[in-house]
Design a protein around this motif. Structure first.
Motif, PDB file in Angstrom:
ATOM      1  N   UNK A 164      15.724 116.783 -55.800  1.00  0.00           N
ATOM      2  CA  UNK A 164      16.028 116.047 -54.846  1.00  0.00           C
ATOM      3  C   UNK A 164      16.852 114.768 -55.339  1.00  0.00           C
ATOM      4  N   UNK A 165      18.265 114.890 -54.963  1.00  0.00           N
ATOM      5  CA  UNK A 165      19.111 113.463 -55.209  1.00  0.00           C
ATOM      6  C   UNK A 165      18.881 112.528 -53.821  1.00  0.00           C
ATOM      7  N   UNK A 166      18.314 111.557 -54.095  1.00  0.00           N
ATOM      8  CA  UNK A 166      18.030 110.410 -53.289  1.00  0.00           C
ATOM      9  C   UNK A 166      19.222 109.699 -52.642  1.00  0.00           C
ATOM     10  N   UNK A 167      20.359 109.882 -53.474  1.00  0.00           N
ATOM     11  CA  UNK A 167      21.710 109.082 -53.151  1.00  0.00           C
ATOM     12  C   UNK A 167      21.390 107.557 -53.477  1.00  0.00           C
ATOM     13  N   UNK A 168      20.517 107.167 -54.223  1.00  0.00           N
ATOM     14  CA  UNK A 168      20.460 105.760 -54.465  1.00  0.00           C
ATOM     15  C   UNK A 168      21.210 105.380 -55.636  1.00  0.00           C
ATOM     16  N   UNK A 169      21.694 106.039 -56.510  1.00  0.00           N
ATOM     17  CA  UNK A 169      22.247 105.772 -58.014  1.00  0.00           C
ATOM     18  C   UNK A 169      23.602 106.466 -58.094  1.00  0.00           C
ATOM     19  N   UNK A 170      24.265 106.943 -57.147  1.00  0.00           N
ATOM     20  CA  UNK A 170      25.615 107.413 -57.166  1.00  0.00           C
ATOM     21  C   UNK A 170      25.703 108.304 -58.290  1.00  0.00           C
ATOM     22  N   UNK A 171      26.757 108.246 -59.314  1.00  0.00           N
ATOM     23  CA  UNK A 171      27.062 109.183 -60.347  1.00  0.00           C
ATOM     24  C   UNK A 171      25.586 109.453 -61.271  1.00  0.00           C
ATOM     25  N   UNK A 172      24.801 108.530 -61.511  1.00  0.00           N
ATOM     26  CA  UNK A 172      23.485 108.630 -62.225  1.00  0.00           C
ATOM     27  C   UNK A 172      22.709 109.729 -61.576  1.00  0.00           C
ATOM     28  N   UNK A 201      10.807 103.520 -51.424  1.00  0.00           N
ATOM     29  CA  UNK A 201       9.987 104.440 -52.035  1.00  0.00           C
ATOM     30  C   UNK A 201       9.183 105.352 -51.163  1.00  0.00           C
ATOM     31  N   UNK A 202       8.781 104.621 -50.057  1.00  0.00           N
ATOM     32  CA  UNK A 202       8.127 105.375 -49.105  1.00  0.00           C
ATOM     33  C   UNK A 202       8.957 106.575 -48.450  1.00  0.00           C
ATOM     34  N   UNK A 203      10.307 106.267 -48.058  1.00  0.00           N
ATOM     35  CA  UNK A 203      11.361 107.144 -47.679  1.00  0.00           C
ATOM     36  C   UNK A 203      11.513 108.347 -48.569  1.00  0.00           C
ATOM     37  N   UNK A 204      11.625 107.914 -49.914  1.00  0.00           N
ATOM     38  CA  UNK A 204      12.085 108.806 -50.849  1.00  0.00           C
ATOM     39  C   UNK A 204      10.988 109.780 -50.980  1.00  0.00           C
ATOM     40  N   UNK A 205       9.590 109.367 -50.953  1.00  0.00           N
ATOM     41  CA  UNK A 205       8.463 110.436 -51.038  1.00  0.00           C
ATOM     42  C   UNK A 205       8.440 111.237 -49.975  1.00  0.00           C
ATOM     43  N   UNK A 206       8.698 110.635 -48.743  1.00  0.00           N
ATOM     44  CA  UNK A 206       8.718 111.623 -47.563  1.00  0.00           C
ATOM     45  C   UNK A 206       9.618 112.645 -47.693  1.00  0.00           C
ATOM     46  N   UNK A 207      10.977 112.182 -48.030  1.00  0.00           N
ATOM     47  CA  UNK A 207      11.944 113.321 -48.173  1.00  0.00           C
ATOM     48  C   UNK A 207      11.952 114.199 -49.391  1.00  0.00           C
ATOM     49  N   UNK A 208      11.185 113.742 -50.303  1.00  0.00           N
ATOM     50  CA  UNK A 208      11.007 114.453 -51.459  1.00  0.00           C
ATOM     51  C   UNK A 208       9.979 115.805 -51.166  1.00  0.00           C
ATOM     52  N   UNK A 209       8.634 115.350 -50.532  1.00  0.00           N
ATOM     53  CA  UNK A 209       7.778 116.212 -50.134  1.00  0.00           C
ATOM     54  C   UNK A 209       8.169 117.336 -49.039  1.00  0.00           C
ATOM     55  N   UNK A 210       9.144 116.613 -48.044  1.00  0.00           N
ATOM     56  CA  UNK A 210       9.691 117.510 -47.044  1.00  0.00           C
ATOM     57  C   UNK A 210      10.532 118.719 -47.717  1.00  0.00           C
ATOM     58  N   UNK A 211      11.256 118.282 -48.741  1.00  0.00           N
ATOM     59  CA  UNK A 211      12.226 119.280 -49.450  1.00  0.00           C
ATOM     60  C   UNK A 211      11.136 120.284 -50.124  1.00  0.00           C
ATOM     61  N   UNK A 230      17.414 104.550 -64.239  1.00  0.00           N
ATOM     62  CA  UNK A 230      17.521 102.960 -64.480  1.00  0.00           C
ATOM     63  C   UNK A 230      16.909 102.043 -63.498  1.00  0.00           C
ATOM     64  N   UNK A 231      16.571 102.642 -62.176  1.00  0.00           N
ATOM     65  CA  UNK A 231      15.683 101.983 -61.354  1.00  0.00           C
ATOM     66  C   UNK A 231      14.465 101.623 -61.779  1.00  0.00           C
ATOM     67  N   UNK A 247      12.601  95.321 -61.651  1.00  0.00           N
ATOM     68  CA  UNK A 247      11.342  94.607 -61.260  1.00  0.00           C
ATOM     69  C   UNK A 247      11.120  94.249 -59.693  1.00  0.00           C
ATOM     70  N   UNK A 248      12.425  94.727 -58.806  1.00  0.00           N
ATOM     71  CA  UNK A 248      12.565  94.572 -57.572  1.00  0.00           C
ATOM     72  C   UNK A 248      11.213  95.394 -56.656  1.00  0.00           C
ATOM     73  N   UNK A 249      10.996  96.508 -57.220  1.00  0.00           N
ATOM     74  CA  UNK A 249      10.089  97.495 -56.658  1.00  0.00           C
ATOM     75  C   UNK A 249       8.831  96.996 -57.068  1.00  0.00           C
TER      76      UNK A 249
END
Length: 339
Positions: free
Chosen positions: A58-66, A104-114, A194-195, A199-201
């Motif tokens: 799943x590409x979470x669309x957080x990091x653009x080209x990365x 983090x929670x949104x990414x986890x939910x979408x990942x497991x939904x996929x 890179x995320x 240390x913001x998370x």
């Protein structure tokens, strides 16, 4: 390949009965070191267990080209290995704003939904993900900071039933250092997120700041200690949960429309430690999970049972009501807010 590493993975698989012959397994592949190692380890057991492997990314669309580079890496790796690969992109930042939840929670939910969507489509029962012993330690520490009970402190389950599928974690007893050694010894390529360095998370602060501080000032073996504690608590919690589910059946009834009514008199005869677990079991059956339930919610439920008058109501997240009537507690979904 380093035999000692593969032997450790095999030991974990056997210990928790993760695989059976002929399993069709969907591998969650981010492209990072852990998931690439997981895929390679399962390839090692493909013949022995007659496995049919699939890849999901799943590409979470957080990091653009990365992020796009991660998707291409996973797709190319799947082609190279001859494994059917599913890559999908979702706008998780938009979902974060719409739902008001953490990235983090949104990414986890979408990942497991996929994962479950693909598994259902391909008639796959097992979903493999790459959590390690370090992830386990970080999770336990994060939950302790937030005030989790026994269930939360039991950490990440090696095997977990989820939406009719079985999630397995073959690397859960392996450390990040074990992974790094395997990667280096096997000359495997992987992607760096890179995320993970930011240390913001919360998890990254625990990983890069808190755990190193504890290792330096208090216990150099803290990750092992936390992982061992999690296993002990998980085993005890699983027993108590099974016991509570049996007790729930004896003190409640379920209507055709899904409402659960708990007999208060019979409920109060149970030990206090089991009472909360009975409620947890009932809510999980009604709601599907226990997410977003806070300590304050549990206090309100206890106050409802012990002191509030008949017809009092406690509103819970995701459209759940608990109503106190003359004979019991009625747990139901609000029609306007289906969970």
């Amino acid at each position: 390949m380093p035999t000692s590493f593969i032997d450790k993975v095999k030991s974990t698989i056997k210990k928790y009965k993760m695989l059976q012959k002929g399993d069709r397994v969907l591998v969650g592949l981010s492209g990072g070191a852990d998931s690439v190692t997981l895929l390679q380890a399962l390839l090692n057991f493909k013949k022995e267990y007659a496995l049919e492997l699939f890849i999901a990314h799943l590409d979470h669309s957080f990091r653009g080209e990365e992020s796009q580079g991660d998707s291409k890496f996973c797709e190319d790796l799947g082609k190279k290995l001859g494994i059917e690969t599913f890559c999908e992109k979702r706008d998780v930042p938009k979902i974060v704003k719409e739902k008001g939840i953490s990235p983090e929670e949104a990414a986890r939910q979408e990942r497991y939904d996929l994962f479950t969507k693909i598994a259902r489509h391909k008639k796959i029962k097992k979903i493999a993900v790459g959590h390690t012993r370090d992830d386990q330690a970080e999770t336990v520490l994060m939950r302790a900071i937030r005030g989790a009970g026994m269930a939360g402190l039991g950490g990440i389950s090696p095997v977990k039933d989820m939406a009719g599928f079985t999630v397995i974690r073959p690397l859960i007893e392996l450390s990040r250092k074990d992974i790094e050694g395997f990667i280096k010894g096997s000359d495997l390529k992987f992607r760096h997120d890179s995320t993970n360095d930011e240390v913001v998370f919360t998890r990254n602060r625990v990983r890069h700041e808190l755990i190193p501080y504890i290792e330096d000032k208090f216990n150099s073996n803290v990750k092992e200690v936390l992982a061992n504690m999690a296993e002990a608590l998980r085993i005890e919690n699983e027993f108590l949960e099974k016991y509570a589910k049996r007790k729930l059946k004896s003190v409640s009834k379920k209507s055709k429309n899904g409402e659960i009514t708990i007999d208060i008199k019979r409920f109060k005869k149970q030990p206090e430690a089991i009472q909360k677990r009975i409620l947890r079991s009932a809510l999980e059956g009604l709601k599907g999970n226990l997410r977003r339930l806070t300590y304050q919610h549990w206090r309100e439920m206890d106050e409802l049972i012990q002191n509030r008058p008949v017809n009092s109501v406690v509103d819970l997240p995701e459209g759940i009501d608990i109503i106190k009537d003359r004979n019991g507690l009625v747990l139901k979904k609000r029609p306007s807010c289906p969970a």
